[in-house]
Motif scaffolding. Structure first.
Motif, PDB file in Angstrom:
ATOM      1  N   ASP A 150      -3.719  21.620 -40.277  1.00 43.27           N
ATOM      2  CA  ASP A 150      -2.524  22.153 -39.614  1.00 43.27           C
ATOM      3  C   ASP A 150      -2.721  23.628 -39.284  1.00 43.27           C
ATOM      4  N   GLN A 151      -3.311  24.374 -40.234  1.00 42.40           N
ATOM      5  CA  GLN A 151      -3.570  25.791 -39.990  1.00 42.40           C
ATOM      6  C   GLN A 151      -4.644  25.969 -38.933  1.00 42.40           C
ATOM      7  N   THR A 152      -5.644  25.088 -38.952  1.00 37.83           N
ATOM      8  CA  THR A 152      -6.704  25.158 -37.951  1.00 37.83           C
ATOM      9  C   THR A 152      -6.162  24.848 -36.573  1.00 37.83           C
ATOM     10  N   LEU A 153      -5.247  23.862 -36.492  1.00 36.05           N
ATOM     11  CA  LEU A 153      -4.677  23.475 -35.210  1.00 36.05           C
ATOM     12  C   LEU A 153      -3.902  24.626 -34.582  1.00 36.05           C
ATOM     13  N   GLU A 154      -3.237  25.428 -35.419  1.00 33.09           N
ATOM     14  CA  GLU A 154      -2.503  26.574 -34.892  1.00 33.09           C
ATOM     15  C   GLU A 154      -3.449  27.520 -34.167  1.00 33.09           C
ATOM     16  N   LYS A 155      -4.664  27.664 -34.706  1.00 30.69           N
ATOM     17  CA  LYS A 155      -5.633  28.569 -34.092  1.00 30.69           C
ATOM     18  C   LYS A 155      -6.382  27.890 -32.951  1.00 30.69           C
ATOM     19  N   MET A 156      -6.206  26.570 -32.824  1.00 33.31           N
ATOM     20  CA  MET A 156      -6.885  25.828 -31.770  1.00 33.31           C
ATOM     21  C   MET A 156      -5.914  25.417 -30.669  1.00 33.31           C
ATOM     22  N   SER A 157      -4.753  26.063 -30.615  1.00 31.74           N
ATOM     23  CA  SER A 157      -3.709  25.632 -29.694  1.00 31.74           C
ATOM     24  C   SER A 157      -3.862  26.244 -28.304  1.00 31.74           C
ATOM     25  N   HIS A 158      -4.880  27.060 -28.096  1.00 30.42           N
ATOM     26  CA  HIS A 158      -5.038  27.726 -26.810  1.00 30.42           C
ATOM     27  C   HIS A 158      -5.433  26.740 -25.709  1.00 30.42           C
ATOM     28  N   LYS A 159      -4.952  27.018 -24.514  1.00 26.26           N
ATOM     29  CA  LYS A 159      -5.427  26.330 -23.324  1.00 26.26           C
ATOM     30  C   LYS A 159      -6.307  27.321 -22.573  1.00 26.26           C
ATOM     31  N   ILE A 160      -7.568  26.965 -22.453  1.00 30.10           N
ATOM     32  CA  ILE A 160      -8.587  27.905 -22.001  1.00 30.10           C
ATOM     33  C   ILE A 160      -9.074  27.534 -20.608  1.00 30.10           C
ATOM     34  N   TYR A 161      -9.101  28.529 -19.730  1.00 31.49           N
ATOM     35  CA  TYR A 161      -9.678  28.359 -18.403  1.00 31.49           C
ATOM     36  C   TYR A 161     -11.047  29.019 -18.429  1.00 31.49           C
ATOM     37  N   PHE A 162     -12.099  28.210 -18.401  1.00 31.84           N
ATOM     38  CA  PHE A 162     -13.457  28.765 -18.362  1.00 31.84           C
ATOM     39  C   PHE A 162     -13.972  28.685 -16.938  1.00 31.84           C
ATOM     40  N   CYS A 163     -14.604  29.772 -16.490  1.00 29.12           N
ATOM     41  CA  CYS A 163     -15.186  29.749 -15.149  1.00 29.12           C
ATOM     42  C   CYS A 163     -16.543  30.437 -15.143  1.00 29.12           C
ATOM     43  N   GLY A 164     -17.381  29.964 -14.253  1.00 25.37           N
ATOM     44  CA  GLY A 164     -18.706  30.528 -14.032  1.00 25.37           C
ATOM     45  C   GLY A 164     -19.165  30.078 -12.658  1.00 25.37           C
ATOM     46  N   SER A 165     -20.090  30.798 -12.070  1.00 26.71           N
ATOM     47  CA  SER A 165     -20.563  30.463 -10.742  1.00 26.71           C
ATOM     48  C   SER A 165     -21.211  29.083 -10.740  1.00 26.71           C
ATOM     49  N   ILE A 166     -20.719  28.193  -9.897  1.00 28.07           N
ATOM     50  CA  ILE A 166     -21.230  26.823  -9.874  1.00 28.07           C
ATOM     51  C   ILE A 166     -22.349  26.671  -8.854  1.00 28.07           C
ATOM     52  N   ARG A 167     -22.107  27.091  -7.633  1.00 28.07           N
ATOM     53  CA  ARG A 167     -23.136  26.911  -6.606  1.00 28.07           C
ATOM     54  C   ARG A 167     -24.249  27.941  -6.752  1.00 28.07           C
ATOM     55  N   ALA A 168     -23.905  29.232  -6.875  1.00 28.82           N
ATOM     56  CA  ALA A 168     -24.945  30.263  -7.012  1.00 28.82           C
ATOM     57  C   ALA A 168     -25.544  30.267  -8.409  1.00 28.82           C
ATOM     58  N   GLY A 169     -24.816  29.700  -9.368  1.00 35.09           N
ATOM     59  CA  GLY A 169     -25.277  29.750 -10.758  1.00 35.09           C
ATOM     60  C   GLY A 169     -25.639  28.400 -11.327  1.00 35.09           C
ATOM     61  N   SER A 170     -26.109  27.487 -10.468  1.00 32.08           N
ATOM     62  CA  SER A 170     -26.411  26.132 -10.942  1.00 32.08           C
ATOM     63  C   SER A 170     -27.455  26.137 -12.052  1.00 32.08           C
ATOM     64  N   GLN A 171     -28.342  27.148 -12.047  1.00 33.62           N
ATOM     65  CA  GLN A 171     -29.368  27.216 -13.091  1.00 33.62           C
ATOM     66  C   GLN A 171     -28.773  27.541 -14.456  1.00 33.62           C
ATOM     67  N   ASP A 172     -27.528  27.998 -14.476  1.00 36.27           N
ATOM     68  CA  ASP A 172     -26.862  28.360 -15.739  1.00 36.27           C
ATOM     69  C   ASP A 172     -25.928  27.263 -16.241  1.00 36.27           C
ATOM     70  N   ARG A 173     -25.953  26.099 -15.615  1.00 35.19           N
ATOM     71  CA  ARG A 173     -24.986  25.055 -15.976  1.00 35.19           C
ATOM     72  C   ARG A 173     -25.087  24.649 -17.441  1.00 35.19           C
ATOM     73  N   GLU A 174     -26.304  24.520 -17.975  1.00 37.43           N
ATOM     74  CA  GLU A 174     -26.467  24.141 -19.382  1.00 37.43           C
ATOM     75  C   GLU A 174     -25.929  25.231 -20.302  1.00 37.43           C
ATOM     76  N   LEU A 175     -26.119  26.493 -19.916  1.00 39.48           N
ATOM     77  CA  LEU A 175     -25.540  27.601 -20.684  1.00 39.48           C
ATOM     78  C   LEU A 175     -24.020  27.494 -20.685  1.00 39.48           C
ATOM     79  N   TYR A 176     -23.430  27.232 -19.527  1.00 40.04           N
ATOM     80  CA  TYR A 176     -21.978  27.098 -19.452  1.00 40.04           C
ATOM     81  C   TYR A 176     -21.486  25.989 -20.395  1.00 40.04           C
ATOM     82  N   LEU A 177     -22.192  24.878 -20.424  1.00 41.71           N
ATOM     83  CA  LEU A 177     -21.778  23.766 -21.287  1.00 41.71           C
ATOM     84  C   LEU A 177     -21.881  24.138 -22.756  1.00 41.71           C
ATOM     85  N   ARG A 178     -22.882  24.948 -23.112  1.00 38.81           N
ATOM     86  CA  ARG A 178     -22.996  25.394 -24.512  1.00 38.81           C
ATOM     87  C   ARG A 178     -21.855  26.349 -24.868  1.00 38.81           C
ATOM     88  N   ILE A 179     -21.472  27.205 -23.939  1.00 34.80           N
ATOM     89  CA  ILE A 179     -20.332  28.102 -24.182  1.00 34.80           C
ATOM     90  C   ILE A 179     -19.050  27.285 -24.320  1.00 34.80           C
TER      91      ILE A 179
END
Length: 299
Positions: A150-179
């Motif tokens: 329950d305490q962990t869920l309180e800290k996990m309640s965020h709704k997160i918008y993650f963004c990174g360059s998709i077309r110019a940064g396709s070589q970083d896609r695996e990095l984005y997934l790890r983040i």
């Protein structure tokens, strides 16, 4: 449920507790995926002396394979639950690595059922926040888990918008997934599916128009409470998303790999840093867990 749980307990010294571990794992399954579950189901014969068969090949794993596999699970997990009644070098090592990875940890010690004493290095690490030590009887276990998650869920309640360059940064896609995997510790990543496709136009498995993509992303921006942007690759789209997020009064974290590139971060992004609602961090990938922890702890 995105939560991934690393459960550990003494295997060689604690084989007599195997049935207890399995009952605990069963309770833990109510809160997420127990990554190490099969370890405790596969050890059916104490005479195996802790040797763990590969669940696919049936062959006994080497110590190196066990170590590397367990560390991978630790890194993947969002929380660690450790039964620490039986002294164990291995469990102590796992807990130490988990602390270094900024995992939230629950340690369980049956003080009433043993003449053993809990290590001062474990008891002393208790901080009532990210590292919890509980002295327990088995019948208390469900209530302890509920309080912890329950305490962990309180800290996990965020709704997160993650963004990174998709077309110019396709070589970083695996990095984005790890983040993104690290971000699961703190909440729901609204844009996660975007980065599983090389072309955002095919995000849903069918071609979408640019207008549909724009409207969908803006809806996610409005819904989120924090934005995390990987800004190493120059991107009109990411710049646009950040600009819209500022106007929506979102808290923003921008991550730039200055040591891994000859690129320079836009002064419009670096200059927006205010150490409060708009944070810019130059980073190496191994620093991401600590940066995220600091960022989300301040929310």
């Amino acid at each position: 449920m995105n939560r991934k749980i690393y459960f550990c307990g003494s295997i060689r010294a604690g084989c007599q507790d195997r049935e207890l571990y399995l009952r605990m794992i069963e309770k833990l399954q109510s809160y997420g995926q127990v990554l190490t579950e099969h370890v405790f189901y596969n050890i059916k014969d104490p005479s195996m002396d802790g040797m763990i068969p590969n669940p696919v090949t049936g062959k006994v794993k080497t110590d190196k394979e066990i170590h590397d596999g367990d560390v991978t699970w630790l890194d993947e997990s969002s929380v660690v639950v450790a039964e620490v009644t039986q002294p164990s070098l291995g469990v102590g090592y796992e807990i130490g690595r988990a602390v270094a990875m900024n995992k939230k940890i629950l340690c369980l010690f049956r003080s009433a059922d043993t003449d053993k004493r809990l290590s001062a290095m474990i008891q002393g690490a208790h901080n009532n926040s990210t590292f919890i030590v509980k002295h327990y009887k088995e019948e208390e276990f469900p209530a302890i888990l509920k309080e912890f998650f329950d305490q962990t869920l309180e800290k996990m309640s965020h709704k997160i918008y993650f963004c990174g360059s998709i077309r110019a940064g396709s070589q970083d896609r695996e990095l984005y997934l790890r983040i993104i995997e690290k971000l699961h510790t703190y909440g729901q990543v609204l844009t996660e599916n975007v980065f599983h496709y090389e072309d955002p136009l095919l995000e849903t498995g069918k071609v979408r128009s640019s207008e549909e993509i724009h409207e969908n992303y803006v809806t996610w921006l409005e819904e989120c409470n924090v934005v995390v942007a990987e800004v190493t690759q120059p991107s009109l789209g990411v710049g646009y998303e950040i600009g819209r997020a500022v106007n929506m009064n979102k808290k923003i974290l921008c991550l730039f790999r200055s040591a891994d590139t000859d690129k320079h971060l836009s002064c419009m992004i670096q200059g927006a840093h205010n150490d409060s609602t708009f944070i810019v961090k130059q980073y190496k990938e191994e620093e991401v867990p600590a940066i995220l922890k600091e960022f989300f702890d301040q929310l």
